[in-house]
Motif scaffolding. Sequence first.
Motif, mmCIF file in Angstrom:
data_model
loop_
_atom_site.group_PDB
_atom_site.id
_atom_site.type_symbol
_atom_site.label_atom_id
_atom_site.label_comp_id
_atom_site.label_asym_id
_atom_site.label_seq_id
_atom_site.Cartn_x
_atom_site.Cartn_y
_atom_site.Cartn_z
ATOM 1 N N SER A 21 1.017 -1.333 0.060
ATOM 2 C CA SER A 21 -0.027 -0.039 -0.036
ATOM 3 C C SER A 21 0.859 1.213 0.000
ATOM 4 O O SER A 21 0.561 2.200 -0.430
ATOM 5 C CB SER A 21 -0.955 -0.038 1.226
ATOM 6 N N SER A 22 2.187 1.278 0.639
ATOM 7 C CA SER A 22 2.937 2.579 0.709
ATOM 8 C C SER A 22 3.351 2.962 -0.738
ATOM 9 O O SER A 22 3.737 4.039 -0.815
ATOM 10 C CB SER A 22 3.996 2.128 1.715
ATOM 11 N N VAL A 23 3.324 1.887 -1.796
ATOM 12 C CA VAL A 23 3.619 2.453 -3.080
ATOM 13 C C VAL A 23 2.717 2.246 -4.001
ATOM 14 O O VAL A 23 3.001 2.900 -5.306
ATOM 15 C CB VAL A 23 4.883 1.607 -3.435
ATOM 16 N N ALA A 24 1.458 1.765 -3.631
ATOM 17 C CA ALA A 24 0.456 1.374 -4.640
ATOM 18 C C ALA A 24 -0.276 2.738 -5.465
ATOM 19 O O ALA A 24 -0.775 2.605 -6.509
ATOM 20 C CB ALA A 24 -0.779 0.785 -3.917
ATOM 21 N N ASP A 25 -0.136 3.926 -4.902
ATOM 22 C CA ASP A 25 -0.532 5.201 -5.454
ATOM 23 C C ASP A 25 0.462 5.896 -6.460
ATOM 24 O O ASP A 25 0.022 6.734 -7.249
ATOM 25 C CB ASP A 25 -1.042 6.270 -4.390
ATOM 26 N N ARG A 26 1.537 5.214 -6.492
ATOM 27 C CA ARG A 26 2.538 5.610 -7.653
ATOM 28 C C ARG A 26 3.013 4.859 -8.341
ATOM 29 O O ARG A 26 3.696 5.146 -9.495
ATOM 30 C CB ARG A 26 3.648 6.438 -6.477
ATOM 31 N N VAL A 27 2.863 3.406 -8.080
ATOM 32 C CA VAL A 27 3.471 2.434 -9.048
ATOM 33 C C VAL A 27 2.189 1.563 -9.286
ATOM 34 O O VAL A 27 1.443 0.853 -8.692
ATOM 35 C CB VAL A 27 4.297 1.530 -8.196
ATOM 36 N N GLN A 28 2.459 1.397 -10.681
ATOM 37 C CA GLN A 28 1.439 -0.053 -11.353
ATOM 38 C C GLN A 28 2.079 -1.253 -11.327
ATOM 39 O O GLN A 28 3.201 -1.322 -11.952
ATOM 40 C CB GLN A 28 0.980 0.461 -12.759
ATOM 41 N N ALA A 303 10.077 -1.991 0.474
ATOM 42 C CA ALA A 303 10.759 -1.092 1.328
ATOM 43 C C ALA A 303 11.924 -0.304 0.383
ATOM 44 O O ALA A 303 12.013 0.877 0.094
ATOM 45 C CB ALA A 303 11.600 -1.409 2.451
ATOM 46 N N ASP A 304 12.623 -1.279 -0.487
ATOM 47 C CA ASP A 304 13.441 -0.542 -1.785
ATOM 48 C C ASP A 304 12.859 0.271 -2.821
ATOM 49 O O ASP A 304 13.244 1.256 -3.075
ATOM 50 C CB ASP A 304 14.197 -1.759 -2.504
ATOM 51 N N ILE A 305 11.545 -0.239 -3.103
ATOM 52 C CA ILE A 305 10.758 0.702 -4.173
ATOM 53 C C ILE A 305 10.690 2.092 -3.443
ATOM 54 O O ILE A 305 10.589 2.960 -4.056
ATOM 55 C CB ILE A 305 9.584 -0.106 -4.616
ATOM 56 N N GLU A 306 10.078 1.942 -2.245
ATOM 57 C CA GLU A 306 9.614 3.287 -1.652
ATOM 58 C C GLU A 306 10.938 4.281 -1.346
ATOM 59 O O GLU A 306 10.851 5.233 -1.668
ATOM 60 C CB GLU A 306 8.936 2.843 -0.192
ATOM 61 N N ALA A 307 11.920 3.531 -0.876
ATOM 62 C CA ALA A 307 13.274 4.243 -0.861
ATOM 63 C C ALA A 307 13.600 5.077 -2.208
ATOM 64 O O ALA A 307 14.035 6.252 -2.230
ATOM 65 C CB ALA A 307 14.329 3.521 -0.209
ATOM 66 N N TYR A 308 13.405 4.139 -3.236
ATOM 67 C CA TYR A 308 13.678 4.818 -4.536
ATOM 68 C C TYR A 308 13.074 6.059 -4.802
ATOM 69 O O TYR A 308 13.330 6.938 -5.349
ATOM 70 C CB TYR A 308 13.620 3.865 -5.622
ATOM 71 N N LEU A 309 11.647 5.760 -4.838
ATOM 72 C CA LEU A 309 10.608 6.721 -5.029
ATOM 73 C C LEU A 309 10.827 7.945 -4.205
ATOM 74 O O LEU A 309 10.637 9.130 -4.637
ATOM 75 C CB LEU A 309 9.220 6.258 -4.748
ATOM 76 N N ASN A 310 11.308 8.033 -3.132
ATOM 77 C CA ASN A 310 11.656 8.885 -2.231
ATOM 78 C C ASN A 310 13.004 9.638 -2.460
ATOM 79 O O ASN A 310 13.362 10.681 -1.467
ATOM 80 C CB ASN A 310 11.459 8.585 -0.479
ATOM 81 N N GLY A 311 13.660 9.111 -3.584
ATOM 82 C CA GLY A 311 14.877 9.608 -3.561
ATOM 83 C C GLY A 311 16.229 8.949 -2.913
ATOM 84 O O GLY A 311 17.292 9.790 -3.094
ATOM 85 N N SER A 312 16.032 8.262 -2.064
ATOM 86 C CA SER A 312 17.205 7.855 -1.209
ATOM 87 C C SER A 312 17.014 6.102 -1.420
ATOM 88 O O SER A 312 16.803 5.611 -0.556
ATOM 89 C CB SER A 312 17.089 8.174 0.313
ATOM 90 N N PRO A 313 17.849 5.535 -2.548
ATOM 91 C CA PRO A 313 17.941 4.210 -2.723
ATOM 92 C C PRO A 313 18.574 3.490 -1.629
ATOM 93 O O PRO A 313 19.516 4.009 -1.038
ATOM 94 C CB PRO A 313 18.515 3.950 -3.948
ATOM 95 N N ALA A 314 18.001 2.417 -1.210
ATOM 96 C CA ALA A 314 18.597 1.618 0.152
ATOM 97 C C ALA A 314 19.037 0.166 -0.516
ATOM 98 O O ALA A 314 18.771 -0.423 -1.484
ATOM 99 C CB ALA A 314 17.592 1.334 1.219
#
Length: 318
Positions: A21-28, A303-314
């Motif tokens: 859910s944390s990435v569902a609004d930005r990623v298909q 978590a990795d996708i969310e970090a990437y979308l937030n500009g700070s890849p982990a």
Amino acid sequence: MIRCAVLDDYQQVAMSMADWSSVADRVQIDVFQRHFDDEAALAAAIADCEIVVIMRERTPFRRSLFERLPRLKLLVTTGMRNASVDLAAASERGIVVCGTRGGGEGTTELTWALILGLARKLVQENEALRGGGPWQQSIGADLTGKRLGLLGLGHIGGNVARIGQAFGMEVSAWSQNLTADKAEAAGARLAASKEELLAGSDIVSVHLVLSDRTRGLIGARELGLMKPTAYLINTSRAPIVDRDALIAALREGRIAGAGLDVFETEPLPADDPFRSLPNVLATPHIGYVTEAAYRGFFRGVVADIEAYLNGSPANVLG
């Protein structure tokens, strides 16, 4: 929306093993269950994806594939090491490669499932029972008092060693950098050489990382040192053991059998000898395929996708 492909979801569980859910609004997210053997077909299927998620080494990402995917910006692999990804080629194209951590002790447990299955001839006895065949057609091999030889004594090898002790086995270990103190700490004796370990062991189990030093470590000469009553177990990486030499040793009965979970070509071709050799107990690379590992992997993917979308890849690899 950003397109993301999840490849090789054989069990169709990628979306249920984590909260997306944390990435569902930005990623298909497009999930592919079937494996792509053809690189061109794979590239066509994921050409519009900025993010691709891969499960371990099921689908290699070589330079030629990266060159077909100009929109790719993030590649997430389950696990913190993936020898099938060309990290240099990814870096040259500005593609971030991130890893994830799993959980559980699936590979350790499968190693012992293979050992026990071979020693007690469980597949043959089960098939006979189900098919109305002979009652008690084999004699099992005892483990108590036998020698377990481990090639590699890292996390998994150490766990396998401790279970071997619980079975009353004598445990020896060898690797190029293993010390006597480290072996003793795991309850094992340091073998003087690879050759000594192979010649003296009743079960030989491989627990090494694939590298230039370990590729082909076990070839025809090494297999020839093993007892004709010994079993070889490989839940690590297939190229550590020479495939042709192992097939020849099994066909000629120069070792009693092999328990294999890893293969140089996966999925294994339908006509591959490892599918039909009677002294092989083979599983389709399921050592890491457990609920604990999958939940850890896919939570890490999110978590990795969310970090990437937030500009700070982990968890960046390479």
